[in-house]
Design a protein around this motif. Structure first.
Motif, mmCIF file in Angstrom:
data_model
loop_
_atom_site.group_PDB
_atom_site.id
_atom_site.type_symbol
_atom_site.label_atom_id
_atom_site.label_comp_id
_atom_site.label_asym_id
_atom_site.label_seq_id
_atom_site.Cartn_x
_atom_site.Cartn_y
_atom_site.Cartn_z
ATOM 1 N N GLN A 1 3.742 -10.417 -9.521
ATOM 2 C CA GLN A 1 4.781 -11.103 -10.272
ATOM 3 C C GLN A 1 4.805 -12.552 -9.810
ATOM 4 O O GLN A 1 4.570 -12.846 -8.632
ATOM 5 C CB GLN A 1 6.149 -10.450 -10.020
ATOM 6 C CG GLN A 1 6.201 -8.979 -10.355
ATOM 7 C CD GLN A 1 6.119 -8.724 -11.854
ATOM 8 O OE1 GLN A 1 5.979 -9.640 -12.642
ATOM 9 N NE2 GLN A 1 6.207 -7.458 -12.245
ATOM 10 N N CYS B 1 16.410 -9.651 -18.812
ATOM 11 C CA CYS B 1 15.240 -9.102 -18.132
ATOM 12 C C CYS B 1 15.211 -7.585 -18.206
ATOM 13 O O CYS B 1 14.191 -6.962 -17.877
ATOM 14 C CB CYS B 1 15.199 -9.554 -16.669
ATOM 15 S SG CYS B 1 16.356 -8.685 -15.585
ATOM 16 N N HIS C 1 10.932 -14.745 -19.059
ATOM 17 C CA HIS C 1 11.226 -13.361 -18.656
ATOM 18 C C HIS C 1 11.018 -13.192 -17.156
ATOM 19 O O HIS C 1 11.817 -12.540 -16.472
ATOM 20 C CB HIS C 1 10.332 -12.394 -19.435
ATOM 21 C CG HIS C 1 10.717 -10.953 -19.275
ATOM 22 N ND1 HIS C 1 10.348 -10.212 -18.175
ATOM 23 C CD2 HIS C 1 11.448 -10.129 -20.065
ATOM 24 C CE1 HIS C 1 10.827 -8.980 -18.296
ATOM 25 N NE2 HIS C 1 11.503 -8.911 -19.427
ATOM 26 N N GLN D 1 13.779 -12.085 -14.473
ATOM 27 C CA GLN D 1 13.543 -10.934 -13.602
ATOM 28 C C GLN D 1 13.658 -11.323 -12.122
ATOM 29 O O GLN D 1 14.141 -10.549 -11.297
ATOM 30 C CB GLN D 1 12.165 -10.333 -13.892
ATOM 31 C CG GLN D 1 12.046 -8.889 -13.452
ATOM 32 C CD GLN D 1 10.871 -8.197 -14.084
ATOM 33 O OE1 GLN D 1 10.231 -8.714 -14.994
ATOM 34 N NE2 GLN D 1 10.563 -7.005 -13.595
ATOM 35 N N GLY E 1 16.355 -8.994 -11.429
ATOM 36 C CA GLY E 1 15.541 -7.788 -11.418
ATOM 37 C C GLY E 1 15.971 -6.756 -10.400
ATOM 38 O O GLY E 1 15.746 -5.559 -10.574
#
Length: 1121
Positions: A394, A428, A495, A499, A503
């Motif tokens: 990520q 998210c 996004h 996140q 997240g």
């Protein structure tokens, strides 16, 4: 880095404590003191939270303190909501007057028990808050906050750029330069302002640098100035910065007035270009002050502004439209990445990394900042393992020292108010590339308490403002609107940003992926793209903190779990519910419930105990025949979705008592009190409304009681009578329709099964001037169409079933100079007695009309000449009407369907002058024998469909003239024997050939060899087809071959082995096909082979043991049934 997003939650809790209903109930139950104490504590905490939030990025102690505080704030919010819900229940049961229920509250033991329970909960929460508040050993004040607090380096930009490292901006650069060099301002304005806006990282500054340094721009302007504005829009600083850019040295002046005078001396009479890069200030006043100082240059002076915020671009720009910078194409993205990742090396030298690199580029979504950052990150990494780590990581987990992506996006995020941050970060919970629907987003934000409001009537409007603000600031993109239905998407990097912020509070369940729960989980999303069912692991089964559950796929597995989520606000059971348990009432905190597409027949009466429910979606529940009788008590309900609930025959009593209701799909009018149309009177409805069963409205007074004229937020309105008994005309039907006049804001109007003979004045007199779409169906007794030609904004008009109309003329078009100035689509259906349609000479009629449909108008023999028409459909009309096609030479699409059964040939020269025709469909002409000479001049034709023409035995040789044809489809022409040998000779552009249900078709002919560009060949239900021609060997571009239901087909030619591009072969229900040719082994590109209903092949192709198995064993995806 996660943002603890606490201030919005604390503000919501304080707002709940201020609610009058809660205060009143707390006082009545002797809990006023506890609530006041909690309010005092929460208010004190709120005063420092917003400053602590900004400081958290550089201070681990503050982050830890905020984390503890948020944990308690969630619990406080839950307790307050529980308290408020009890207050609602008490109020409703008092209204019901049910003695047994009231006694539950009134009896002394229950009063004491409830008071003790709530007092204990409130005290525990307050004690925890007090303890955490005492932990705060740091000082926070308003003066401490600054935009660098979240560890984002302040940007400084200059005018220099290395053009050799820039990709994909040439077209945009030239567009802006053209504006700069050709712009001529009006007499009153010496300065033109051009704005460039877009999300962070897209390269707005780079684009401005390219323009600024272009030689043509340098020659055109006497003076060029570059200033990086950033956050500080103080006019004194900016004026000094402009002077310093001109002089190339520092300026010693400090006061504003001498600074402005000196700047004007330097600019006066000179044509200059000024770039103000990276503007964040939204204040009109500050901008006006700066602009006034700059108005002294020569004519042709230009100012370029770059900003992330659309509002700023619109405020500053005088040259429109503003420029919305786009993402890079895939090719340009790869070129940029290659330069960064491989440097001077050739990609071929590290070919094992190329495919991984292209996947990394996809992560970047065309954003140059991200491409540069990740390209630079992998430049020094030599191994495949290291590149895969970057690809699979990520973005927020990449090394901070080498990652400039999220900090750049964080700049935009930290310029949002707390509630906007919360609303954005919540998104998210959806997967990447998910289409976000504005109304649904607003409903979810409302359900979670993210939208600040003084009352329920304001929530939706504030939600719209939040959505629009996130669009203007580029957090949302790809916004599309269709008749009030608004959707958008989030860029993948946005996004990732969301996140990284939230997240830790969300979990997305994907089939085959295990989920590890760390901390408290509040929002859960089920990815329904897989048909597999999910199972909840041990960690998830222990979760009790959920507030949102979206996309549930398996009711049996998950419903018991969700019924245990005591504080659930959002539950989405779309398409999976078979029966709603009465225990749904236990989810008393629920605000959003979606069971759309389910097969439920009834909702249990216990659903009406969900007193907090704001949104109830039952759309597409075709079996639903009854709504709960007590729905009138669900006073929080704002949205009731029952679109396409076709089995519903009546509404629950007293819908009008739902005073918060703002969206109602439809309303069925009943005769009795509580079911009448007057129930709509006090409802402030918005968006779409359909009213059915107007037969039950007895007169104009009842109709006016619906107060449609007062519903200014309605976008679309449908009015209908039942069609069961058209011989009986309801009393006062004309007065009723007159009394149902809607507000003038209406955009879409539909009226059907009206049995009056008089057209209401509010339609006839064009009172509804904003209409963009009108549908008038089954007005069987009206002899003239209404005057609609004066509707200035009307784009779509659908007229059907006006059987008494014989003539269309001025009464419809009007007497203005232009008739139907904006109309683009006109449908004229089922006009059984219409004989003539005439327009007046000397007037402009239908100047924008592009699509015309005439269906089932058997007496109409001609239509006006309307040059703008590009799409024409004629279906089941008089054969004479076909001749009108000759006059419409701008057609790009033509469908002739089901015309006179006696027609054996089309009129000579029908398509002689249609040089722009791209799509032709001839269908349902049972006696049509020939198309000779009809295809000779269609040089632009792209698609040709021939369907249900049983008398046609062959296609004309003129087919060979269709050099642009890409798709040829022939269906149910039962006398067609084969394709013409020479007729296929010119079809070198044909990509798709489909022949279906032609019972006598026996040969493709050797002419198929000429179809060298063919990619898709589909043959189905050609019962006489014995084999494929040897000429198939020339179809080297063929990728898809489908052969089905050809009973006489006994073999495939060995030339099939020459189809080197074939990747998909499907053979189904060819029972006499005996074997697979040996040459199939040569097809190395073949990836998928499907064989269904071919018994001989099933035996011969059996894995490992079948005689033909060795011919197909190399195919990766093989399936046989």
């Amino acid at each position: 880095m996660a943002d603890l997003l606490l201030s919005a939650l604390v503000s919501t809790a304080v707002g709940n404590l201020n609610a009058s209903a809660l205060k009143e109930f707390g006082f009545a139950w002797g809990l006023g003191a506890e609530l006041d104490n909690l309010k005092s504590t929460m208010s004190a905490i709120r005063s420092v939270v917003k400053y602590a939030e900004e400081k958290q990025w550089n201070n681990d102690f503050i982050r830890d303190w905020l984390g503890k505080l948020k944990d308690v704030a969630w619990d406080a919010d839950n307790v307050l909501d529980e308290f408020a819900t009890e207050a609602l229940m008490r109020k409703v049961e008092r209204e019901k007057g049910a003695a047994s229920q009231v006694s539950r509250f009134s009896s002394l033991p229950n009063r004491l028990k409830f008071r003790m329970k709530m007092a204990s909960k409130l005290k525990k929460v307050r004690d925890r808050l007090d303890a955490i508040s005492r932990e705060r050993s740091f000082h926070l004040g308003e003066g401490d906050i600054n935009m660098e607090a979240f560890d984002v380096e302040k940007r400084q930009t200059g005018s220099l750029v290395n053009e050799s490292k820039i990709y994909g901006r040439d077209e945009e650069k030239e567009k802006i330069i053209e504006v700069l060099l050709t712009n001529v301002p009006d007499d009153q304005d010496n300065l033109a302002i051009y704005a460039v806006w877009g999300m962070g990282g897209l390269g707005k500054t780079t684009l401005a640098q390219l323009v600024y340094n272009d030689a043509r721009v340098e020659r055109h302007f006497e003076l060029r100035i570059w200033v990086c504005v950033s956050f500080d829009f103080q006019i004194r600083r900016l004026v000094r910065a402009i002077i310093e850019s001109i002089d190339g040295s520092s300026c010693s002046l400090s006061e504003l007035d001498p600074l402005q005078k000196q700047l004007q001396e330097k600019l006066r009479g000179r044509k200059f270009l000024l770039v103000l890069d990276d503007v964040w200030n939204e204040g009109q006043k500050e901008w006006d002050h700066l602009k006034d100082t700059l108005m002294c240059g020569a004519k042709g002076s230009m100012l370029i502004v770059t900003t992330r915020i659309e509002k700023i671009a619109l405020m500053m720009a005088t040259v429109l439209p503003i420029h919305h910078i786009g993402c890079l194409s895939e090719d340009d993205s790869w070129s940029l990445f290659k330069g960064r990742a491989f440097g001077m090396e050739r990609v071929e030298e590290r070919s094992e990394l190329e495919s991984i690199g292209k996947e990394i580029v996809k992560k970047c979504g065309g954003v140059p900042l991200a491409i540069n950052a990740l390209g630079s990150l992998v430049y020094s990494k030599r191994s495949k393992r290291e590149w895969l780590f970057v690809k699979e990581s990520q973005i927020w987990n990449l090394p901070k020292s080498e990652n400039s992506i999220l900090p750049a996006l964080m700049l935009s995020y930290h310029h949002l108010s707390p509630h906007l941050r919360q609303c954005f970060a919540y998104c998210c919970v959806f997967p990447k590339d998910h289409e976000l629907v504005m109304d649904k987003l607003i409903q979810l934000w409302m359900a979670n308490g993210f939208i600040p409001s003084k009352g329920p009537s304001e929530l939706y409007d504030i939600g719209v403002d939040i959505f629009n603000e996130l669009v203007r600031r580029s957090f949302f993109q790809d916004v599309e609107e269709n008749l009030g239905y608004i959707t958008c998407k989030m860029h993948d990097l946005m996004h990732d940003l969301a996140q990284s912020i939230m997240g830790h509070e969300c979990v997305a369940l994907e089939y085959g992926k295990d989920v590890k729960v760390e901390g408290r989980i509040f929002h859960m999303f089920f990815d329904r793209t897989s048909s597999q069912l999910f199972s909840l692991n041990e960690d998830l089964c222990k979760v009790r903190s959920l507030r949102s559950c979206l996309g549930t796929s398996d009711r049996n597995a998950s419903l018991p779990f969700f019924l245990k989520q005591k504080y659930l606000r959002v539950l989405d059971f779309t398409s999976v519910v078979q029966e709603v348990p009465s225990s749904i009432s236990n989810l008393k905190h629920l605000r959003y419930l979606d069971m759309s597409g389910s097969i439920i027949k009834v909702l249990p009466e216990s659903t009406t105990c969900l007193l907090n429910l704001q949104t109830l979606k039952l759309d597409q529940c075709g079996s639903l025949c009854e709504l709960p009788k007590g729905m009138k008590h669900m006073k929080s309900l704002m949205y009731l979705g029952i679109t396409n609930c076709s089995s519903l025959s009546r509404m629950p009593e007293g819908i009008g008592q739902l005073t918060c209701l703002q969206s109602l799909s439809f309303f069925i009018v009943g005769k009795e009190k509580g079911y009448q149309v007057s129930e709509l009177k006090g409802l402030n409805l918005r968006n779409k409304l359909a009213i059915k069963g107007l037969d039950n409205v007895r007169n104009s007074v009842e109709a006016k009681n619906a107060n449609l004229i007062g519903k200014q937020n309605l976008y679309s309105l449908s009015l209908g009578w039942w069609s069961d008994n058209k011989s009986h005309v309801p009393d006062h039907v004309e007065d009723v329709l007159d009394g149902l006049q809607p507000h003038s804001n209406l955009k879409v109007l539909s009226i059907y099964n009206y049995l009056g003979s008089k057209i209401p004045t509010w339609i006839q007199d064009s009172v509804l001037r904003d209409l963009v779409e009108i549908s008038l169906y089954c007005w069987e007794r009206c002899e003239h169409l209404p005057l609609l030609g004066k509707q200035q904004l009307l784009k779509v008009l659908k007229i059907s079933g006006w059987h008494a109309v014989k003539y269309i003329g001025n009464e419809f078009h009007g007497d203005g100079a232009i008739s139907f100035p904006s109309l683009k689509e006109f449908r004229l259906h089922k006009m059984h007695h219409l004989e003539e349609w005439r327009t007046m000479n000397g007037r402009e009629n239908f100047p924008c009309l592009s699509t015309l449909q005439i269906i089932e108008c058997p007496k109409l023999v001609g239509i006006p000449i309307i040059p703008s028409i590009t799409g024409l459909t004629m279906r089941r009309n008089n054969a004479m009407l076909i001749r009108s096609v000759m006059n419409l030479t701008s057609l790009s699409s033509l469908e002739i369907d089901g015309m006179d059964d006696e027609l054996t040939v089309l009129p000579d020269g029908l398509l002689q002058n249609h040089k722009m025709l791209k799509m032709l469909r001839i269908s349902d002409m049972p006696n049509l024998k020939s198309l000779t000479n009809q295809l000779d001049n269609l040089s632009a034709l792209n698609e040709f469909h021939l369907e249900w023409c049983d008398k046609i035995e062959s296609l004309p040789e003129g087919l060979q003239n269709l050099h642009s044809l890409r798709r040829l489809s022939i269906r149910e022409c039962n006398n067609l024997l084969s394709l013409p040998m020479n007729g296929l000779q010119g079809l070198s552009s044909l990509r798709s050939l489909s022949i279906k249900r032609c019972n006598k078709f026996c040969s493709l002919s050797e002419g198929i060899q000429y179809l060298i560009a063919l990619e898709d060949l589909f043959i189905s239900t050609c019962l006489k087809l014995i084999s494929l021609p040897e000429g198939i060997q020339h179809l080297t571009a063929l990728r898809y071959l489908h052969i089905g239901y050809c009973e006489d087909l006994s073999s495939l030619p060995k030339q099939i082995g020459c189809l080197t591009s074939l990747s998909y072969l499907r053979i189904w229900y060819c029972p006499n096909l005996m074997s697979i040719p040996d040459e199939l082994q040569n097809l190395t590109a073949l990836k998928t082979l499907t064989i269904v209903g071919c018994p001989h092949l099933e035996k011969r192709c059996k894995k490992d043991s079948g005689e033909d198995w060795h011919k197909i064993s190399h195919i990766p995806d093989f399936e046989i049934h």
